[in-house]
Motif scaffolding. Structure first.
Motif, PDB file in Angstrom:
ATOM      1  N   ARG A 115       0.885  -0.950   0.124  1.00  0.00           N
ATOM      2  CA  ARG A 115      -0.098   0.143   0.061  1.00  0.00           C
ATOM      3  C   ARG A 115       0.864   1.136  -0.141  1.00  0.00           C
ATOM      4  O   ARG A 115       1.724   1.334   1.117  1.00  0.00           O
ATOM      5  CB  ARG A 115      -0.944   0.017   1.254  1.00  0.00           C
ATOM      6  N   ALA A 275      -6.014  -7.592  -2.330  1.00  0.00           N
ATOM      7  CA  ALA A 275      -6.610  -7.354  -3.688  1.00  0.00           C
ATOM      8  C   ALA A 275      -5.512  -6.660  -4.657  1.00  0.00           C
ATOM      9  O   ALA A 275      -5.117  -5.842  -4.669  1.00  0.00           O
ATOM     10  CB  ALA A 275      -7.618  -6.474  -3.705  1.00  0.00           C
ATOM     11  N   PHE A 276      -5.493  -7.449  -6.033  1.00  0.00           N
ATOM     12  CA  PHE A 276      -4.525  -6.909  -6.728  1.00  0.00           C
ATOM     13  C   PHE A 276      -5.344  -6.474  -8.062  1.00  0.00           C
ATOM     14  O   PHE A 276      -4.640  -5.861  -8.933  1.00  0.00           O
ATOM     15  CB  PHE A 276      -3.515  -8.042  -7.329  1.00  0.00           C
ATOM     16  N   CYS A 277      -6.451  -6.576  -8.064  1.00  0.00           N
ATOM     17  CA  CYS A 277      -7.280  -6.012  -8.913  1.00  0.00           C
ATOM     18  C   CYS A 277      -8.729  -5.818  -8.593  1.00  0.00           C
ATOM     19  O   CYS A 277      -9.450  -6.826  -7.952  1.00  0.00           O
ATOM     20  CB  CYS A 277      -7.208  -7.181 -10.143  1.00  0.00           C
ATOM     21  N   GLY A 302      -3.609  -3.334  -9.844  1.00  0.00           N
ATOM     22  CA  GLY A 302      -2.528  -2.905  -8.852  1.00  0.00           C
ATOM     23  C   GLY A 302      -1.073  -3.469  -9.478  1.00  0.00           C
ATOM     24  O   GLY A 302      -0.924  -4.471  -8.774  1.00  0.00           O
TER      25      GLY A 302
HETATM   26  P1  HAM Z   1      -9.313   0.199  -6.398  1.00  0.00           P
HETATM   27  O1  HAM Z   1      -9.996  -1.004  -5.805  1.00  0.00           O
HETATM   28  O2  HAM Z   1      -9.466   1.401  -5.727  1.00  0.00           O
HETATM   29  O3  HAM Z   1     -10.253   0.736  -7.963  1.00  0.00           O
HETATM   30  O4  HAM Z   1      -7.749   0.080  -7.216  1.00  0.00           O
HETATM   31  C1  HAM Z   1      -7.414  -1.103  -7.993  1.00  0.00           C
HETATM   32  C2  HAM Z   1      -6.437  -1.630  -7.588  1.00  0.00           C
HETATM   33  O5  HAM Z   1      -5.399  -0.681  -7.294  1.00  0.00           O
HETATM   34  C3  HAM Z   1      -6.330  -2.482  -6.158  1.00  0.00           C
HETATM   35  O6  HAM Z   1      -7.065  -3.543  -6.318  1.00  0.00           O
HETATM   36  C4  HAM Z   1      -4.899  -2.559  -5.726  1.00  0.00           C
HETATM   37  O7  HAM Z   1      -4.525  -3.753  -6.283  1.00  0.00           O
HETATM   38  C5  HAM Z   1      -4.392  -1.232  -6.321  1.00  0.00           C
HETATM   39  N1  HAM Z   1      -4.441  -0.368  -5.354  1.00  0.00           N
HETATM   40  C6  HAM Z   1      -5.109   0.589  -4.710  1.00  0.00           C
HETATM   41  N2  HAM Z   1      -4.686   1.281  -3.828  1.00  0.00           N
HETATM   42  C7  HAM Z   1      -3.267   0.999  -3.841  1.00  0.00           C
HETATM   43  C8  HAM Z   1      -2.095   1.548  -2.887  1.00  0.00           C
HETATM   44  N3  HAM Z   1      -2.508   2.581  -2.055  1.00  0.00           N
HETATM   45  N4  HAM Z   1      -1.035   1.032  -2.979  1.00  0.00           N
HETATM   46  C9  HAM Z   1      -0.840  -0.097  -4.206  1.00  0.00           C
HETATM   47  N5  HAM Z   1      -1.917  -0.331  -4.767  1.00  0.00           N
HETATM   48  C10 HAM Z   1      -3.096  -0.039  -4.547  1.00  0.00           C
HETATM   49  C11 HAM Z   1      -9.958   1.519  -8.642  1.00  0.00           C
HETATM   50  O8  HAM Z   1      -9.080   2.277  -8.684  1.00  0.00           O
HETATM   51  C12 HAM Z   1     -11.122   1.704  -9.783  1.00  0.00           C
HETATM   52  N6  HAM Z   1     -10.890   3.004 -10.551  1.00  0.00           N
HETATM   53  C13 HAM Z   1     -11.016   0.517 -10.868  1.00  0.00           C
HETATM   54  C14 HAM Z   1     -11.965   0.378 -11.730  1.00  0.00           C
HETATM   55  C15 HAM Z   1     -11.843   0.587 -13.136  1.00  0.00           C
HETATM   56  N7  HAM Z   1     -13.249   0.276 -11.479  1.00  0.00           N
HETATM   57  C16 HAM Z   1     -13.879   0.378 -12.825  1.00  0.00           C
HETATM   58  N8  HAM Z   1     -12.760   0.782 -13.664  1.00  0.00           N
END
Ligand code: HAM
Length: 415
Positions: A115, A275-277, A302
């Motif tokens: 994170r 969660a990786f996606c 991610g």
């Molecule tokens: P989200 O679940 O917030 O969705 O982020 C998608 C992925 O980004 C997460 O499953 C995780 O793997 C990665 N991620 C999120 N925050 C972090 C962090 N602080 N550090 C590292 N990796 C991270 C979205 O962002 C939506 N826009 C997805 C989406 C696309 N929905 C519809 N279209």
């Protein structure tokens, strides 16, 4: 010394990142998606209006700043709203508009493994979908992508169905009634969520709260007939495509724009940030100022977490680094420096991976060759210079072979 900003990373070897991104690009190019890019800077309002004011992202994690009194900008905290803005702003008429993009995302979260405050996402969006079969296909394409990189037993696809606003309004009445009877048991954050963003209570990590919610009514039991039929149809399609999944009725996701299907791919190899996606269906166009609806489905992968998972699983992608063999060119003295430069340059122009070592110390050059895993050493001494030859030391077989300069590249390519 000035330190790195907390929650950011210096990635000193991007080769695995590059390989994984190129697999993802190829996968989605092959499914007729186009590679696009939107800015890292956006107006803060874009995310306030789409992601939702009660979400963690908007209420406390955006990097927001003003350059003058009129404009409040931010570093993008996600890409979906930005892609929808690009869809509207560029008057896209193609349906569905299938696109992907990748790059940095910024969220002021508490840093820990997996994170970060600056991390990388690969986003895939299909805007303008009309049939539940498109949702099923989208999930299948993500599933086959991950199965290319890692054994499918290493991850789980969880799905849930949130229906539309009407479904959720009805469900919220039932859920609120259930939780209201247990307000003394749940934590203070959940009590606030009950009032402000009820469905997010399910994201609470507190075990006492989780126990309360384990017997709560579930949304898929409270869908309208139309929504329930779609949920059933989606499951039928996913069965036909043999997509393994679990139904997690508490999966609501931390962004407010989802309708109907929501999903997450997670892995126990990742620890707390599993969660990786994540993604789902959404219809952001009207919220951002478009006249008509544009139902869409999308996902954010991610990349940082995906890499951690591939490393933990010892994925074949880690081992297979596709790096070209390295040929170290070694002039014995200053006299051979110019020749070394010329040979190295001409070998590079012919597609070989070369590097010149100017130490003029053959013993050191051999140990360096071993250390960096050089395929050959190209030795250039006085004799080689006079005879227009080079001595190739094969670092695998140990053999030495003297060849004419003109034949050098050809011989190396055949090794
Ligand atoms: P989200 O679940 O917030 O969705 O982020 C998608 C992925 O980004 C997460 O499953 C995780 O793997 C990665 N991620 C999120 N925050 C972090 C962090 N602080 N550090 C590292 N990796 C991270 C979205 O962002 C939506 N826009 C997805 C989406 C696309 N929905 C519809 N279209």
């Amino acid at each position: 010394m000035i330190k790195r900003v907390s929650g950011t990373q210096d990635i000193l070897d991007m080769s695995l990142y590059d390989r994984v991104v190129s697999i993802m690009k190829e996968h989605f190019n092959h499914a007729n998606y186009a590679h696009i890019q939107t800015p890292i800077l956006e107006y803060s309002d874009l995310f306030i209006r789409s992601v939702g004011t009660e979400t963690d992202i908007v209420s406390k994690e955006m990097y927001t700043f003003s350059v003058n009194e009129k404009e409040t900008l931010c570093l993008r905290p996600e890409a979906t709203a930005a892609i929808t803005r690009a869809y509207i702003g560029n008057n896209i008429t193609e349906k569905p508009w299938n696109v992907y993009t990748y790059g940095p995302i910024f969220r002021h979260e508490r840093p820990q493994k997996g994170r970060y405050r600056q991390f990388s996402q690969f986003n895939i969006e299909s805007i303008g979908i009309t049939h539940v079969g498109q949702d099923a296909l989208f999930l299948a394409q993500l599933d086959t992508l991950f199965a290319k990189m890692i054994n499918p037993s290493a991850y789980t696809l969880s799905i849930n169905y949130l229906g539309g606003a009407a479904d959720r309004a009805e469900y919220k009445v039932v859920l609120k009634k259930y939780v209201s009877g247990q307000l003394d048991t749940i934590c203070n954050t959940c009590k606030t969520r009950v009032e402000k963003n009820l469905l997010r209570i399910f994201d609470c990590k507190n075990s006492t709260c989780q126990e309360v919610y384990s017997s709560a009514p579930i949304i898929t039991d409270h869908l309208t007939e139309k929504s329930y039929k779609q949920w059933e149809q989606l499951n039928n399609f996913l069965d036909a495509l043999s997509i393994s999944r679990v139904h997690n009725p508490h999966l609501v996701r931390g962004l407010d724009y989802y309708n109907n299907i929501v999903f997450e791919f997670s892995s126990s190899l990742l620890g707390a940030q599993s969660a990786f996606c994540g993604g789902g269906q959404y219809n952001l166009a009207p919220q951002i100022g478009h006249k008509s609806d544009a139902p869409a489905i999308g996902a954010g992968i991610g990349i940082d977490r995906l890499l951690i998972m591939l490393e933990a699983a010892g994925s074949s992608i880690i081992k297979n680094n596709n790096k070209k063999p390295l040929h170290l060119v070694i002039p014995f003295s200053e006299e051979q420096d110019t020749l070394a430069l010329i040979l190295s340059q001409s070998m590079h122009a012919l597609g070989l991976n070369t590097q010149v070592l100017f130490s003029h110390n053959v013993k050191k050059a051999f140990s360096k060759g071993n250390k960096v895993g050089a395929r050959t050493l190209i030795l250039l001494g006085e004799d080689e210079q006079q005879n227009s030859t080079a001595t190739i030391k094969d670092m695998i077989s140990g053999d030495s072979n003297t060849v004419a300069h003109a034949k050098l590249a050809e011989v190396l390519k055949e090794l």
